[in-house]
Write a protein that holds these residues in place. Structure first.
Motif, PDB file in Angstrom:
ATOM      1  N   UNK A   1      -6.279   2.269   2.316  1.00  0.00           N
ATOM      2  CA  UNK A   1      -4.946   2.275   2.924  1.00  0.00           C
ATOM      3  C   UNK A   1      -3.911   2.916   2.002  1.00  0.00           C
ATOM      4  N   UNK A   2      -3.985   2.588   0.710  1.00  0.00           N
ATOM      5  CA  UNK A   2      -3.007   3.128  -0.234  1.00  0.00           C
ATOM      6  C   UNK A   2      -3.159   4.635  -0.379  1.00  0.00           C
ATOM      7  N   UNK A   3      -4.380   5.136  -0.403  1.00  0.00           N
ATOM      8  CA  UNK A   3      -4.584   6.577  -0.547  1.00  0.00           C
ATOM      9  C   UNK A   3      -4.083   7.342   0.668  1.00  0.00           C
ATOM     10  N   UNK A   4      -4.048   6.688   1.829  1.00  0.00           N
ATOM     11  CA  UNK A   4      -3.513   7.316   3.041  1.00  0.00           C
ATOM     12  C   UNK A   4      -1.990   7.229   3.082  1.00  0.00           C
ATOM     13  N   UNK A   5      -1.427   6.118   2.613  1.00  0.00           N
ATOM     14  CA  UNK A   5       0.012   5.844   2.779  1.00  0.00           C
ATOM     15  C   UNK A   5       0.874   6.460   1.689  1.00  0.00           C
ATOM     16  N   UNK A   6       0.336   6.560   0.464  1.00  0.00           N
ATOM     17  CA  UNK A   6       1.155   7.036  -0.658  1.00  0.00           C
ATOM     18  C   UNK A   6       0.813   8.495  -0.949  1.00  0.00           C
ATOM     19  N   UNK A   7       1.780   9.400  -0.746  1.00  0.00           N
ATOM     20  CA  UNK A   7       1.548  10.840  -0.945  1.00  0.00           C
ATOM     21  C   UNK A   7       2.582  11.471  -1.882  1.00  0.00           C
ATOM     22  N   UNK A   8       3.379  10.674  -2.571  1.00  0.00           N
ATOM     23  CA  UNK A   8       4.466  11.199  -3.403  1.00  0.00           C
ATOM     24  C   UNK A   8       3.924  11.796  -4.698  1.00  0.00           C
ATOM     25  N   UNK A   9       4.429  12.964  -5.072  1.00  0.00           N
ATOM     26  CA  UNK A   9       4.058  13.557  -6.351  1.00  0.00           C
ATOM     27  C   UNK A   9       4.543  12.640  -7.476  1.00  0.00           C
TER      28      UNK A   9
ATOM     29  N   UNK B   1      -0.922  12.887  -7.481  1.00  0.00           N
ATOM     30  CA  UNK B   1      -0.445  11.750  -6.694  1.00  0.00           C
ATOM     31  C   UNK B   1      -1.147  10.501  -7.212  1.00  0.00           C
ATOM     32  N   UNK B   2      -0.383   9.482  -7.576  1.00  0.00           N
ATOM     33  CA  UNK B   2      -0.930   8.249  -8.150  1.00  0.00           C
ATOM     34  C   UNK B   2      -1.626   7.421  -7.077  1.00  0.00           C
ATOM     35  N   UNK B   3      -2.926   7.665  -6.926  1.00  0.00           N
ATOM     36  CA  UNK B   3      -3.676   7.118  -5.790  1.00  0.00           C
ATOM     37  C   UNK B   3      -4.851   6.270  -6.280  1.00  0.00           C
ATOM     38  N   UNK B   4      -5.256   5.320  -5.444  1.00  0.00           N
ATOM     39  CA  UNK B   4      -6.438   4.505  -5.714  1.00  0.00           C
ATOM     40  C   UNK B   4      -7.677   5.049  -5.004  1.00  0.00           C
ATOM     41  N   UNK B   5      -7.601   6.246  -4.450  1.00  0.00           N
ATOM     42  CA  UNK B   5      -8.709   6.791  -3.675  1.00  0.00           C
ATOM     43  C   UNK B   5     -10.011   6.736  -4.468  1.00  0.00           C
ATOM     44  N   UNK B   6     -11.078   6.293  -3.792  1.00  0.00           N
ATOM     45  CA  UNK B   6     -12.375   6.159  -4.427  1.00  0.00           C
ATOM     46  C   UNK B   6     -13.293   7.268  -3.927  1.00  0.00           C
TER      47      UNK B   6
ATOM     48  N   UNK C   1       0.812  -1.222   0.000  1.00  0.00           N
ATOM     49  CA  UNK C   1       0.000   0.000   0.000  1.00  0.00           C
ATOM     50  C   UNK C   1       0.849   1.277   0.000  1.00  0.00           C
ATOM     51  N   UNK C   2       2.172   1.144   0.070  1.00  0.00           N
ATOM     52  CA  UNK C   2       3.047   2.306  -0.049  1.00  0.00           C
ATOM     53  C   UNK C   2       3.483   2.548  -1.500  1.00  0.00           C
ATOM     54  N   UNK C   3       2.960   1.770  -2.444  1.00  0.00           N
ATOM     55  CA  UNK C   3       3.361   1.870  -3.845  1.00  0.00           C
ATOM     56  C   UNK C   3       2.338   2.666  -4.650  1.00  0.00           C
ATOM     57  N   UNK C   4       2.764   3.260  -5.792  1.00  0.00           N
ATOM     58  CA  UNK C   4       1.832   4.004  -6.646  1.00  0.00           C
ATOM     59  C   UNK C   4       0.870   3.080  -7.378  1.00  0.00           C
ATOM     60  N   UNK C   5      -0.224   3.659  -7.866  1.00  0.00           N
ATOM     61  CA  UNK C   5      -1.296   2.858  -8.463  1.00  0.00           C
ATOM     62  C   UNK C   5      -0.829   2.084  -9.698  1.00  0.00           C
ATOM     63  N   UNK C   6      -0.011   2.701 -10.557  1.00  0.00           N
ATOM     64  CA  UNK C   6       0.421   2.018 -11.778  1.00  0.00           C
ATOM     65  C   UNK C   6       1.200   0.748 -11.457  1.00  0.00           C
ATOM     66  N   UNK C   7       2.076   0.813 -10.458  1.00  0.00           N
ATOM     67  CA  UNK C   7       2.829  -0.376 -10.051  1.00  0.00           C
ATOM     68  C   UNK C   7       1.888  -1.442  -9.491  1.00  0.00           C
ATOM     69  N   UNK C   8       0.902  -1.013  -8.731  1.00  0.00           N
ATOM     70  CA  UNK C   8      -0.038  -1.965  -8.128  1.00  0.00           C
ATOM     71  C   UNK C   8      -0.855  -2.689  -9.188  1.00  0.00           C
TER      72      UNK C   8
END
Length: 363
Positions: free
Chosen positions: A61-69, A357-362, A32-39
């Motif tokens: 979890x991923x949308x909370x943990x991954x914040x990298x531009x 930010x490459x996020x899975x946030x819904x 969950x610390x990885x960007x969406x494309x990698x996931x």
């Protein structure tokens, strides 16, 4: 001879258990610390990983943990958006032109994986979307006229304790009483409301300058002033400051470019105007960085040369190229299109860069 093989067999069994445990650790505590494309690529590892990555709880979890531009949406006025990736192998979006939305749009703001876009037809509706998942929501019509180029800022703070992706959209719009008022959309309430706060005075806000930092929205105004609007207290104030607004170490910063030198001013005390006379407390702390002349070969002497500052990344333009400077590694690179393997590209001076930010946030 047979007795001599038994320890080797036990050791192999022990190693196998360690491997399985490590796989579980990666799945439960690292993915969950990885960007969406990698996931999306990792869904092909096994059925268990595919199932877990596709669950709403993992996306939360991923949308909370991954914040990298991850990159920037680039758009010229009334043109189609494109996406410029900081790492094409790790970051990307399936539809950079945002054609999954019901009409052509202009991107106005972004925050932690969500974009705020504005349609070009009828009353120019606002859309909140995640370009990675192609999910979107159309907001109801505001109560006030925000103008043709609204000063809107999207606010989204992911929280582990709040499963729903709740966000706000704040617009500073000209008041009939010679000043600015503030209209706020809340996703939890599904409606707009106008704050009772009014900033009086003959100031003009620069519409595309707004940023959100730690509970406060900031905009640049004319004559080297910054308008701050505290979302909790719903109070506004003006501060001195110049340069492109951004974020560094969780604080507001302004960044400017002077030849081969980048100056980053970090806000350390927003209340120096309320302190006693002759106080030596300074509102801003300055960090200066000398650029590598072998990389940055075409300085552009303009106050708007810096396009973005955040996550220890500064993006700026020269006369012929766009550059990205990493404040951690001290490296300066040419910024190029993901589809062209970072091929050099000439900047368009009407171009806007909106971070993503490459996020899975819904939503």
């Amino acid at each position: 001879m047979n007795l001599g093989k038994r320890p080797s067999s036990k050791f192999a069994s022990s190693n196998n258990n360690i491997y399985l445990d490590l796989k579980d650790v990666i799945r439960e505590h690292a993915l969950h610390f990885l960007p969406a494309k990698s996931l999306f690529r990792f869904t092909g590892v096994c059925r268990d990983w595919k199932f877990m990555i596709s669950t709403p709880f993992f996306a939360h979890n991923q949308s909370y943990s991954f914040r990298t531009i991850s990159g920037f949406f680039s758009q010229v006025s009334h043109g189609e958006p494109t996406f410029v990736s900081l790492n094409p192998m790790a970051y990307g979006v399936p539809d950079p032109s945002l054609k999954f939305l019901p009409e052509p749009v202009d991107i106005r703001s972004s925050c932690n994986g969500l974009l705020c876009c504005q349609g070009r037809t009828e009353y120019k509706a606002y859309y909140i979307c995640n370009p990675t998942t192609k999910h979107w929501q159309k907001l109801p019509k505001p109560d006030n006229d925000h103008g043709s180029n609204p000063a809107v800022v999207l606010v989204f703070d992911p929280s582990l304790l709040n499963f729903a992706a709740e966000y706000q959209l704040i617009c500073a719009f000209p008041s009939e009483m010679e000043g600015y008022e503030f209209e706020i959309y809340s996703s939890s309430k599904g409606s707009w409301r106008t704050s009772g706060e009014i900033l009086f005075g003959n100031r003009v806000i620069r519409p595309n300058s707004g940023v959100y930092v730690n509970g406060t929205v900031y905009w640049l105004t004319q004559y080297d002033k910054i308008l701050a609007f505290d979302l909790k207290m719903e109070r506004s104030q003006l501060m001195n400051g110049h340069g492109t607004l951004g974020v560094k170490d969780g604080k507001l910063c302004t960044t400017s470019l002077h030849g081969l030198k980048v100056s980053v001013h970090v806000l350390s005390n927003a209340y120096t105007n309320t302190m006693q006379m002759h106080s030596h407390t300074k509102a801003w702390k300055t960090h200066e960085v000398a650029l590598d002349p072998s990389v940055f070969t075409d300085p552009y002497y303009d106050r708007d040369a810096v396009l973005f500052t955040g996550n220890d990344v500064v993006v700026f333009r020269g006369r012929d190229l766009l550059y990205v400077y990493d404040m951690k590694t001290k490296e300066t690179k040419h910024l190029g299109h993901a589809s062209n393997n970072n091929e050099r590209r000439a900047p368009n001076y009407n171009e806007r860069l909106i971070s993503y930010v490459s996020s899975l946030v819904d939503i």
